[in-house]
Design an enzyme around this catalytic site. Structure first.
Site, PDB file in Angstrom:
ATOM      1  N   SER A  88       6.285   5.036  -5.163  1.00 20.87           N
ATOM      2  CA  SER A  88       6.419   3.831  -4.343  1.00 20.87           C
ATOM      3  C   SER A  88       5.748   2.658  -5.044  1.00 20.87           C
ATOM      4  O   SER A  88       4.851   2.832  -5.868  1.00 20.87           O
ATOM      5  CB  SER A  88       5.792   4.048  -2.964  1.00 20.87           C
ATOM      6  OG  SER A  88       4.401   4.246  -3.084  1.00 20.87           O
ATOM      7  N   LYS A 132      -4.103   0.150  10.433  1.00 17.55           N
ATOM      8  CA  LYS A 132      -3.067   1.136  10.741  1.00 17.55           C
ATOM      9  C   LYS A 132      -3.475   1.988  11.934  1.00 17.55           C
ATOM     10  O   LYS A 132      -2.636   2.364  12.763  1.00 17.55           O
ATOM     11  CB  LYS A 132      -2.797   2.028   9.522  1.00 17.55           C
ATOM     12  CG  LYS A 132      -2.201   1.301   8.331  1.00 17.55           C
ATOM     13  CD  LYS A 132      -0.864   0.658   8.626  1.00 17.55           C
ATOM     14  CE  LYS A 132       0.265   1.659   8.665  1.00 17.55           C
ATOM     15  NZ  LYS A 132       1.593   0.996   8.836  1.00 17.55           N
ATOM     16  N   ARG A 168     -12.833   2.040  -5.984  1.00 15.27           N
ATOM     17  CA  ARG A 168     -12.638   0.650  -5.581  1.00 15.27           C
ATOM     18  C   ARG A 168     -13.047   0.451  -4.123  1.00 15.27           C
ATOM     19  O   ARG A 168     -13.171   1.410  -3.368  1.00 15.27           O
ATOM     20  CB  ARG A 168     -11.174   0.247  -5.785  1.00 15.27           C
ATOM     21  CG  ARG A 168     -10.725   0.319  -7.239  1.00 15.27           C
ATOM     22  CD  ARG A 168      -9.241   0.039  -7.381  1.00 15.27           C
ATOM     23  NE  ARG A 168      -8.429   1.021  -6.664  1.00 15.27           N
ATOM     24  CZ  ARG A 168      -7.101   0.985  -6.625  1.00 15.27           C
ATOM     25  NH1 ARG A 168      -6.453   0.041  -7.244  1.00 15.27           N
ATOM     26  NH2 ARG A 168      -6.434   1.915  -5.956  1.00 15.27           N
ATOM     27  N   LYS A 203      -4.672   7.046   5.754  1.00 11.25           N
ATOM     28  CA  LYS A 203      -5.845   6.167   5.657  1.00 11.25           C
ATOM     29  C   LYS A 203      -6.289   5.662   7.031  1.00 11.25           C
ATOM     30  O   LYS A 203      -7.353   5.041   7.158  1.00 11.25           O
ATOM     31  CB  LYS A 203      -5.551   5.005   4.721  1.00 11.25           C
ATOM     32  CG  LYS A 203      -5.372   5.461   3.275  1.00 11.25           C
ATOM     33  CD  LYS A 203      -4.874   4.353   2.375  1.00 11.25           C
ATOM     34  CE  LYS A 203      -4.756   4.854   0.932  1.00 11.25           C
ATOM     35  NZ  LYS A 203      -3.791   5.958   0.792  1.00 11.25           N
ATOM     36  N   ILE A 253       9.609   2.918   1.336  1.00  8.20           N
ATOM     37  CA  ILE A 253       9.926   3.762   2.489  1.00  8.20           C
ATOM     38  C   ILE A 253      11.067   3.164   3.294  1.00  8.20           C
ATOM     39  O   ILE A 253      12.006   3.865   3.692  1.00  8.20           O
ATOM     40  CB  ILE A 253       8.683   3.954   3.377  1.00  8.20           C
ATOM     41  CG1 ILE A 253       7.586   4.703   2.622  1.00  8.20           C
ATOM     42  CG2 ILE A 253       9.042   4.693   4.660  1.00  8.20           C
ATOM     43  CD1 ILE A 253       7.944   6.123   2.263  1.00  8.20           C
ATOM     44  N   VAL A 298       0.072   4.935  -7.714  1.00 10.57           N
ATOM     45  CA  VAL A 298      -0.593   5.218  -8.975  1.00 10.57           C
ATOM     46  C   VAL A 298       0.380   5.683 -10.064  1.00 10.57           C
ATOM     47  O   VAL A 298       0.129   5.461 -11.257  1.00 10.57           O
ATOM     48  CB  VAL A 298      -1.703   6.272  -8.741  1.00 10.57           C
ATOM     49  CG1 VAL A 298      -1.096   7.633  -8.463  1.00 10.57           C
ATOM     50  CG2 VAL A 298      -2.658   6.343  -9.902  1.00 10.57           C
ATOM     51  N   GLU A 333      13.469 -11.951   0.484  1.00 10.11           N
ATOM     52  CA  GLU A 333      14.931 -12.026   0.394  1.00 10.11           C
ATOM     53  C   GLU A 333      15.488 -11.210  -0.769  1.00 10.11           C
ATOM     54  O   GLU A 333      16.570 -10.626  -0.676  1.00 10.11           O
ATOM     55  CB  GLU A 333      15.383 -13.480   0.261  1.00 10.11           C
ATOM     56  CG  GLU A 333      14.862 -14.188  -0.979  1.00 10.11           C
ATOM     57  CD  GLU A 333      15.454 -15.581  -1.153  1.00 10.11           C
ATOM     58  OE1 GLU A 333      15.153 -16.216  -2.158  1.00 10.11           O
ATOM     59  OE2 GLU A 333      16.239 -16.007  -0.289  1.00 10.11           O
TER      60      GLU A 333
END
Length: 613
Positions: free
Chosen positions: A446, A417, A535, A405, A289, A450, A312
């Protein structure tokens, strides 16, 4: 054959055809017995016609054409060359001999010459066409019998490197049914695709409707997915430079094509007003992002773009790309950890950014379940450090990249978050800086998502692992998510939680099946799918809003504002103090403090594994 040898061969062949034409014209005019007084005229007319016809053919560049691609344009050029050469030969012969060639011979010669010169070339095209058909190539069905479809058919038929051959067209225009284009029939409409693929043994389907809407293309893909044929597509018109369609523009179907969402409309004037000629800071600039934020922000000509990240290598990579793509951009690459308050303070003090996009975060749910203190350090205190500095140094706008989430979180990552959202909302109440957050779901491709995992598993021959057959997620492409994030920055007046319209949720197992098919395999048969179980920290269904969260619309049809009740600043500050303490001295108490700050984390979700289809 070399260019010069090819031209010499064509010239000699044309001279032979001219001689045949002139001879046959005299032969039939005089019934096989050319009178002695016409022999000289016959020879002169033959020589003059050969020379002038060759010159005219060169003038009209008929020796510089690929005749396997011959069309009406070439036929018209041959007609012009023949008519002009015959007229000139008639006049020149008269001047040399002093006697006019009989008009019947002139007319017959022109007619025969046109048939021989044009026919020889179109016979060659037909031979090449038929030769290509006899080779062992994959059958392709072209969806769309418009201009683009015709260009693709022509390209596939005559391109030597093509491994497929166009078999037929599909088009919804009933007026085209049973017609032929380049010798290929239009055999039905989109509803007939599965049956026609089965009947004719089609191995590839090419969707050639570059002007089609995203929704229309998505619906077509859904139909084509019922077949075992490999799917390919022509990119949208805006991606095809000057309408030039070649074999290279045909690409495989991508996951983005399945979403069926129309392009985002943005208010470029509003965006430019708050980004152009401003110093803009992007944290987490090396991530998926963050790096896309940098690309899109750079196009609005900021005074200075600050790309900040902890790794870096990733910062070096995005720096190289930006310097190559935007050579006039003033760019500062900063290696810093958002958890280091002193370093972040130093960055703000030196550069005084006007706009901050805070994308630095830990986002992997199972990993953060096993390392909760790191999630708190980065997602909570890292956000606090950057937000506090934005407030202290007079930043105009601060945009936090949040997650779905954070809604009724069942994980440590989601909880951190949500706490970050709460903090910037609280800070907005007492700051001159406009703080806002943007909440959206998963982004395609990303790092850690998945899609790359599935592709890697497919490349290894399977199995593809899915946690649960009923698991669903919201998906958005990285560019469209970032485009909306930047638009949110323009809409912000402080304190908002912007919620992006993510479209319809996608079943992960269906996504896996589509990826397997798009890779040329059959799910469950050639590439198995296994269910590993949910999970730790995961939910079957992600949410974009709390049940009690009020929603209001914005002037953008893909962006909404969600707002809960006021944040209790005292409790929030007390919670932060407790978090700092337990991270260092009472690690086992960390989850309890998180649950006190965000009570919805108590709503743990456990599911029994459903039966495998």
């Amino acid at each position: 054959m070399s260019y010069h040898k090819r031209n010499l061969t064509l010239i000699l062949l044309d001279i032979l055809l001219v001689c045949v034409s002139v001879y046959s014209s005299y032969f039939f005019r005089f019934k096989g017995d050319i009178p002695a007084e016409n022999i000289t005229q016959f020879i002169v007319y033959m020589i003059v016609s050969s020379i002038i016809c060759t010159v005219c053919m060169r003038v009209f560049k008929l020796y510089n054409r690929f005749w396997q691609y011959a069309s009406i344009g070439e036929l018209i050029s041959i007609l012009k060359a023949v008519v002009i050469s015959c007229l000139l030969a008639y006049i020149v012969t008269y001047l040399f001999v002093g006697k006019a060639v009989p008009l019947s011979i002139f007319a017959r010669n022109a007619e025969t010459l046109l048939l021989l010169l044009g026919g020889s070339r179109f016979i060659w095209r037909a031979f090449r066409d038929n030769y290509k058909k006899r080779t062992n190539l994959r059958k392709a069905l072209i969806v769309g019998a418009g201009e683009c479809g015709m260009l693709i058919a022509k390209e596939l038929k005559f391109n030597k490197q093509s491994k497929v051959y166009p078999y037929a067209f599909i088009d919804d225009d009933m007026n085209k049914k049973n017609l032929q284009i380049y010798g290929l029939p239009v055999i039905g409409n989109r509803k007939n695709i599965p049956a026609l693929v089965e009947k004719h043994g089609i191995e590839e389907i090419i969707i050639a409707i570059p002007s089609g809407s995203k929704l229309e293309i998505s619906e077509l893909i859904d139909i084509c997915k019922r077949t075992k044929a490999q799917l390919k597509i022509i990119p949208p018109l805006q991606d095809i430079i000057q309408g030039k369609v070649t074999l290279n523009t045909i690409r495989n179907i991508q996951v983005e094509d399945l979403l069926g969402r129309e392009p985002i409309e943005t208010d470029l004037t509003a965006i430019s007003s708050y980004l152009s000629n401003k110093t803009v800071l992007v944290t987490g600039a090396g991530g998926s992002i963050g790096s896309e934020l940098c690309r899109q922000i750079a196009s609005f000509a900021p005074e200075k773009l600050l790309v900040l990240g902890h790794g870096e290598n990733s910062i070096y990579t995005i720096e190289l790309e930006l310097r190559r793509s935007f050579p006039n951009l003033t760019l500062e690459s900063i290696i810093a950890d958002v958890q280091d308050r002193e370093r972040i303070d130093q960055v703000f003090k030196e550069f005084r950014p006007s706009v901050v996009f805070h994308a630095a975060a830990h986002k992997h749910v199972p990993l953060m379940e096993r390392n909760p203190s790191e999630a708190v350090k980065n997602n909570v205190f890292g956000t606090k450090n950057v937000a506090d500095c934005a407030d202290l140094y007079g930043t105009e706008r601060f945009v936090l990249i949040s997650s779905d989430k954070a809604v009724n979180p069942s994980s440590v990552m989601g909880t951190t978050k949500r706490i970050a959202e709460m903090y910037i909302q609280s800070l907005n109440e007492r700051s001159k800086t406009w703080f806002s957050a943007v909440r959206f779901g998963n982004v395609l491709g990303s790092r850690g998502s998945v899609i790359p995992l599935f592709k890697d598993q497919i490349a290894r021959g399977g199995p593809v692992t899915v946690t649960h057959p009923e698991m669903v997620r919201y998906f958005m492409t990285i560019p469209e998510a970032v485009q909306l994030v930047i638009q949110c920055g323009a809409l912000s007046e402080g304190g908002e939680i912007f919620v992006l319209d993510m479209g319809k949720p996608v079943r992960i197992v269906e996504l896996a099946e589509d990826l397997i098919r798009m890779s040329g395999f059959e799910p469950y048969e050639e590439i198995p799918i296994e269910f590993s179980g949910i999970r730790e920290g995961e939910k079957l269904f992600e949410e974009l809003l709390f049940i009690e969260e009020e929603v209001t619309s914005t002037q953008h049809n893909r962006i909404f504002i969600g707002k809960l009740g006021d944040i209790n600043q005292f409790q929030l500050e007390l919670g932060f103090t407790r978090l700092e303490k337990v991270m260092v001295h009472e690690f086992n108490e960390l989850r309890g403090v998180l649950e006190d700050l965000v009570p919805s984390i108590h709503r743990k979700v456990n599911y029994e594994l459903a039966s495998v289809p």
